[in-house]
Every structure is written in C-alpha cells, then in structure tokens.
Design a protein around this motif. Sequence first.
Motif, short mmCIF file in Angstrom:
data_model
loop_
_atom_site.label_atom_id
_atom_site.label_comp_id
_atom_site.label_asym_id
_atom_site.label_seq_id
_atom_site.Cartn_x
_atom_site.Cartn_y
_atom_site.Cartn_z
N PHE A 1 42.82 34.41 47.79
CA PHE A 1 42.75 33.34 46.78
C PHE A 1 42.20 32.06 47.40
N CYS A 2 42.75 31.66 48.52
CA CYS A 2 42.31 30.41 49.15
C CYS A 2 40.83 30.49 49.54
N ALA A 3 40.42 31.63 50.08
CA ALA A 3 39.03 31.77 50.53
C ALA A 3 38.06 31.70 49.36
N SER A 4 38.46 32.20 48.21
CA SER A 4 37.54 32.30 47.07
C SER A 4 37.65 31.14 46.09
N ARG A 5 38.77 30.39 46.13
CA ARG A 5 38.98 29.34 45.13
C ARG A 5 38.94 27.92 45.67
N LEU A 6 39.46 27.72 46.85
CA LEU A 6 39.50 26.35 47.38
C LEU A 6 38.14 25.94 47.92
N GLY A 7 37.88 24.67 47.90
CA GLY A 7 36.61 24.17 48.44
C GLY A 7 35.43 24.43 47.55
N GLY A 8 35.66 24.51 46.25
CA GLY A 8 34.53 24.64 45.31
C GLY A 8 34.08 26.04 45.04
N GLY A 9 34.90 27.05 45.41
CA GLY A 9 34.46 28.43 45.21
C GLY A 9 34.88 29.04 43.89
N SER A 10 35.51 28.28 43.01
CA SER A 10 36.09 28.87 41.81
C SER A 10 35.08 29.14 40.70
N GLY A 11 33.87 28.65 40.83
CA GLY A 11 32.91 28.79 39.75
C GLY A 11 32.13 30.09 39.75
N ARG A 12 32.30 30.91 40.78
CA ARG A 12 31.55 32.16 40.84
C ARG A 12 32.08 33.18 39.84
N ALA A 13 31.24 34.17 39.55
CA ALA A 13 31.69 35.25 38.68
C ALA A 13 32.77 36.06 39.39
N TYR A 14 33.63 36.70 38.61
CA TYR A 14 34.61 37.59 39.20
C TYR A 14 33.90 38.73 39.93
N GLY A 15 34.49 39.16 41.03
CA GLY A 15 33.91 40.25 41.79
C GLY A 15 33.00 39.81 42.90
N ALA A 16 33.01 38.50 43.21
CA ALA A 16 32.16 37.96 44.27
C ALA A 16 32.98 37.58 45.50
N LEU A 17 34.11 38.26 45.71
CA LEU A 17 34.91 38.00 46.90
C LEU A 17 34.09 38.32 48.15
N GLY A 18 34.17 37.47 49.11
CA GLY A 18 33.43 37.69 50.35
C GLY A 18 34.09 38.73 51.22
N PRO A 19 33.54 38.96 52.41
CA PRO A 19 34.13 39.94 53.32
C PRO A 19 35.48 39.47 53.83
N GLY A 20 36.35 40.42 54.07
CA GLY A 20 37.63 40.07 54.68
C GLY A 20 38.86 40.39 53.87
N PRO A 21 38.88 40.22 52.52
CA PRO A 21 40.10 40.46 51.76
C PRO A 21 40.58 41.91 51.88
N ASP A 22 41.88 42.08 51.93
CA ASP A 22 42.49 43.40 51.96
C ASP A 22 42.64 43.88 50.52
N LEU A 23 41.59 44.51 50.01
CA LEU A 23 41.58 44.91 48.60
C LEU A 23 42.65 45.94 48.31
N ASP A 24 42.92 46.84 49.26
CA ASP A 24 43.96 47.85 49.05
C ASP A 24 45.31 47.19 48.78
N ALA A 25 45.65 46.19 49.59
CA ALA A 25 46.94 45.52 49.44
C ALA A 25 47.01 44.75 48.13
N ILE A 26 45.90 44.14 47.73
CA ILE A 26 45.89 43.38 46.48
C ILE A 26 46.06 44.31 45.28
N LEU A 27 45.32 45.40 45.27
CA LEU A 27 45.37 46.32 44.14
C LEU A 27 46.68 47.09 44.09
N ALA A 28 47.36 47.22 45.20
CA ALA A 28 48.63 47.95 45.23
C ALA A 28 49.71 47.22 44.45
N ARG A 29 49.51 45.94 44.15
CA ARG A 29 50.54 45.15 43.44
C ARG A 29 50.41 45.25 41.92
N ILE A 30 49.46 46.02 41.45
CA ILE A 30 49.25 46.13 40.00
C ILE A 30 50.04 47.32 39.46
#
Length: 533
Positions: free
Chosen positions: A504-533
């Motif tokens: 969240f911090c990497a994609s939203r803070l510092g002016g990153g919130s205006g991008r389309a969904y699905g533009a997360l950069g390299p690094g996020p642990d997608l498995d861990a994020i999706l496991a919470r759904i």
Amino acid sequence: MSHEVMNQVPPLSGHDVAADPALAAALAREGADWAEGELRQLGTLAGTAKAQEWGRLANENEPVLRTHDRYGHRIDEVEFHPAWHELMTVAVEHGLHAAPWTMARPGAHVARAAKFYVWSQVEAGHGCPISMTYASVAALRHAPALAAEWEPALASRTYDFGLRPLADKRGVLAGMAMTEKQGGSDVRANLTTAEPLGDGTYALTGHKWFNSAPMCDVFLVLAQAPGGLSCFLLPRVLPDGTRNAIRLMRLKDKLGNRSNASAEVEYENAVAWLVGEEGRGVRTIIEMVNMTRLDCVIGSAAGMRLGLTQAVHHARHRTAFGRLLIDQPLMRNVLADLALESEAATVLMMRLAGATDRAVAGQAQEGMFRRVALAAGKYWVCKRAAGHAAEALECLGGNGYVEESGMPRLFRESPLNGIWEGSGNVAALDLMRALTREPEAAEAFFTEVELATDPRISESVSRVRKTLAHATEADARRLAEEMALVLQASLLIRFAPASVADAFCASRLGGGSGRAYGALGPGPDLDAILARI
C-alpha cells in the motif's frame, strides 16, 4: 452446437461474509470482540442464496408511490416488494439501526458498524433508512423531551412497517429532508418556512427536492423559523392518528439505489416540533449528518469488499488460455491492488467507528480526531468506490457486464456515497474548515497518524503539513486525498501484515494513487495479499 456448459463460474453462496480478516482484527481492536458471534451469524445469513435473492428481488421490483386510495383520499404511501421487508427485518433485528444508542456497552457503535458493513454487501439500498434512523438519535438529543419520547421506538429491534401514530408502533424508522430545488448542499438558501403555532409546535410550508426514505415514520427537516434556519421533527402521522400534511409528489428515478425510495415532497402547514434552538438548525442536524457520513464510508468499504470477493471468486474458477485467471500474473496484480484498496477502506471505517464510540462516551481527543478523519475518509473512500467497482466488474469480463452477475448493480450503486451527505467538494471543504478553525482537531489527526513510527509516514506527514500551510480552497481535494492516504497507511503499518502495508505504501504514498488498478510495481508479496480474501 454444444449445449454442455463448461468453464462457467459457480454461484458465490454458502459462505460467511463476515470471514474477513481485516474486519475481525478491527472488531477486537476497537473494543467489540464481544459481538463476534452475532457478526458471524449475520455473515452466514448474508452469504446464503436466500439473502442474495432478497437483494435481487428488491432491486428488480422497485418501490411504487400511491398518492391516493381507491376512493380519492390522499394517502401518500410507498409500496415495497416483500423482499425489501425481509432485508429490513434482518437489519432491525440485528440492531443495525439505532440500537447502539440504548446499549451501555463499550464498542456498541463498532459492533453496529461491522454488522452494517456485512449486511450491506447483500443489498445496499435498504441501508438508507437504517442509516438515517441510527443517525437521527444524535440530533434528536438536542431536544431531550422529544428524545425521551421517540428513542425507545427508534431503537426497538422490531421492524413495524406502516403509517400509524407513535403510540401504536412497536418500532419506527427515521428519514431526513434538507435540500431544496434552489439550494442543494447550500441549505441556508432553503425557503421552507416554519410558523410557530403557539402550542410548542410549528407549521411547515414549502418543499424538499430530496426526501430520503419517504416511507419512514418521522423526519428531521430544516426550515426557516422566525429565528433563522432551524431543525424540526416532522412525523408522518400525528398523535391523534391523522396524516400530517406531507405530500409525496413523485419518487426519484435514480441511477442506482433502485430498491430504496427517494422523493420530492411538499408541506402544507405540516405540524412539526423544534429540535434544538431556533437559528441553529445546521449545528443541530450536523450531528445526524456526521453519523450518516460514517455510514457512507462503511457502505463504500462494503461495496469494495463485495466487488473484490466476486472478482476473486470468478478468477479462482475461470480458466483462460489454459490457466486459471487467479494464476495469471497480470490478473493477480489487479486483484491484489483491489485487495489493498479494500483492506485500507475497512481498517479506516472501523477506526472511525471506534472514534465514534469513544467520542459519544465523552473522550474529547477521539472526537477531535474524528472531526478531521471523518471528513477526509468520507471524501476519499467514497471517491475510490466507483473506480474499484468498475475494475472488479472488468475482472469478470463480459459476464460482469450482465445484470445477472450482480456487478452492474454494484457499479450503479458505487457513486452514491460520494454524493450523499455532501459531494466530494463539500467533504473536502468541510475538512478545510475543520483544519483552519479547529487546530486542535488537526493535531489530534497527526498524533494518530504518527503512532506509526515509520519513515514513510514521517515523509508523508511532512508533505501534508507543507500542503496545509499554504492550502486554499482550490487545494482542498488534494489535501483530503493526501490526509486519507497517510491515515490509511498508518493504520495498515500498525495493524495489517507487512505484505499489505508495504504494498500500500509503495503504491499510494508519494503521489502514486492516481494509477490504474493492477499497476503495482515489483516487490509486493501477492500470495500473502490474496490469501487474506
């Protein structure tokens, strides 16, 4: 041509809607873990095919206005499909309306918020009269005698539909009527008049361009009294059993929220009781508005969770190009991004509910924090809802564009909370007023945010303070966005797994919130994020 059905996603039913890790953690954190059992009971009901069918039927069979009976008598009644009444019965029995006001238990407003969040995912429209009934008590307490008379019925867990005097009702619901043709959010431009009748009541004459939930038993209304714009309690049926002079002119033909009625009304010497003091109508009714603004945040968060759940369910069962959608990198990026937005909205709405609980209990610091955080949260979470719904719908492809999927209904509903109780500009300007006129509230906000001892928060707070130091009205939206994001980031850093907070911090803070969904950069642990759904 083959008639064998293959690669179609099974219905999403038979699940517990309350099985939401972020919600469960916040329920305990905000002091309402005692309500977990009833929350899960409601969540299980919300996940049934029966409840989902109620939602569908209530929207496909819209309310109908009956102005006259067969003999020509004016009745001004709104008819609803039985599915609407099933939804309302569950909501009232579970205390989603005004029940917390009569509970002397810490966390009552938090528990109610969590249940409102869960049950709103079944059908959002019926939340309108539920929300306004909840919120009406806060304003009504400016008139202790009226509150003593009406609160027991408002807080009753019996849904008793139909126009009868208060003495004959086992439970009542409340609506609200503020805006007029010429004013909209500028309620000080209202023209409806209130003439004192000499017996403690007033005669209201005029109109309302939006009367929310006109089928309710009683309304809080703004009108011009001799002492200025004032707040009034206006029942549909008077104590002697006669119908008050409230005329329902027509129901609004709305984009979404189709199950719920909204009306244009006229008053012809309608009898009303003053709530608070003459000339202080806005200050009085703002108590109600702040509660309904909280429900705007909750409702938008609920819509995000629903859209995310539907999108992930589809992706886990649908195959394309030889792989399940959930296993395809770009789809995983989109779903994870939607999950970040949803969890951030959930932790924020639960923090606001906790602040409400403690502010009502007299904790001044929490009240000051809530003053700023609610304005920023109402602006941002509600603003993000429409884009989130559109992206979730797109995850289902063409199937998501078809009514039977339920996603078009979610999409049509998504802009409402951004408009209701003050559109984006109103919310952002309200935040500006709070920051400039109540500096102690601003500091309460920053004190909360800085509980996350993290350099990303420190940098963001520094940017926000610089923006605030030179902000004008034209900067209000940008400031509201930045403040909401830094608060969400702080909450996630403190209370969510690092996988969620870091992404969240990497994609939203510092002016990153205006991008389309699905533009997360390299690094996020997608498995861990999706496991919470």
